[in-house]
Design an enzyme around this catalytic site. Sequence first.
Site, mmCIF file in Angstrom:
data_model
loop_
_atom_site.group_PDB
_atom_site.id
_atom_site.type_symbol
_atom_site.label_atom_id
_atom_site.label_comp_id
_atom_site.label_asym_id
_atom_site.label_seq_id
_atom_site.Cartn_x
_atom_site.Cartn_y
_atom_site.Cartn_z
ATOM 1 N N GLU A 28 -0.356 1.960 11.700
ATOM 2 C CA GLU A 28 -0.199 0.575 11.266
ATOM 3 C C GLU A 28 -0.810 -0.389 12.276
ATOM 4 O OE1 GLU A 28 3.842 1.007 8.585
ATOM 5 O OE2 GLU A 28 3.999 -0.019 10.514
ATOM 6 N N GLU B 35 -4.447 9.597 5.134
ATOM 7 C CA GLU B 35 -5.636 10.206 4.549
ATOM 8 C C GLU B 35 -6.907 9.731 5.255
ATOM 9 O OE1 GLU B 35 -2.501 9.809 1.296
ATOM 10 O OE2 GLU B 35 -3.174 8.661 3.037
#
Length: 135
Positions: free
Chosen positions: A46, A57
């Site tokens: 994040e 991913e």
Amino acid sequence: MSRDWAGLRAEAHAAMLRAYAPYSGYRVGAAARTDDGRLVTGCNVENASYGVTLCAECGLVSELVRGGRALLTEFVCVNGDGEIIMPCGRCRQLLLEHAAPGLVLLTPRGERTMAEVLPDAFGPADLLEPEEERP
């Protein structure tokens, strides 16, 4: 074909433990096998500017490309509780770009092909010119 989903899921869980999710607290880990036998993993990272947050991913695809060109054959991602989750639409597109024909994802509903989780997808072949227009 027999797949070692338990082993792949364990690798995704291990990747999830490395996630950086101080804002949402929603940690994700991803793991995949490739057509050349490699294992690739990724975790979410994040950022205070949410728009530049990286999904698990993304990290997985980055590792895939860094390690040399290969295609994904099996994929799974898990959340912080170790539950199998679906990749978001953006990440399905990332996976499609690097998918071997017949890529299989382990989803909350069981095994699904890439075509099932991203039907009528726009991919690299859509950017090719028709044969009759090539010199």
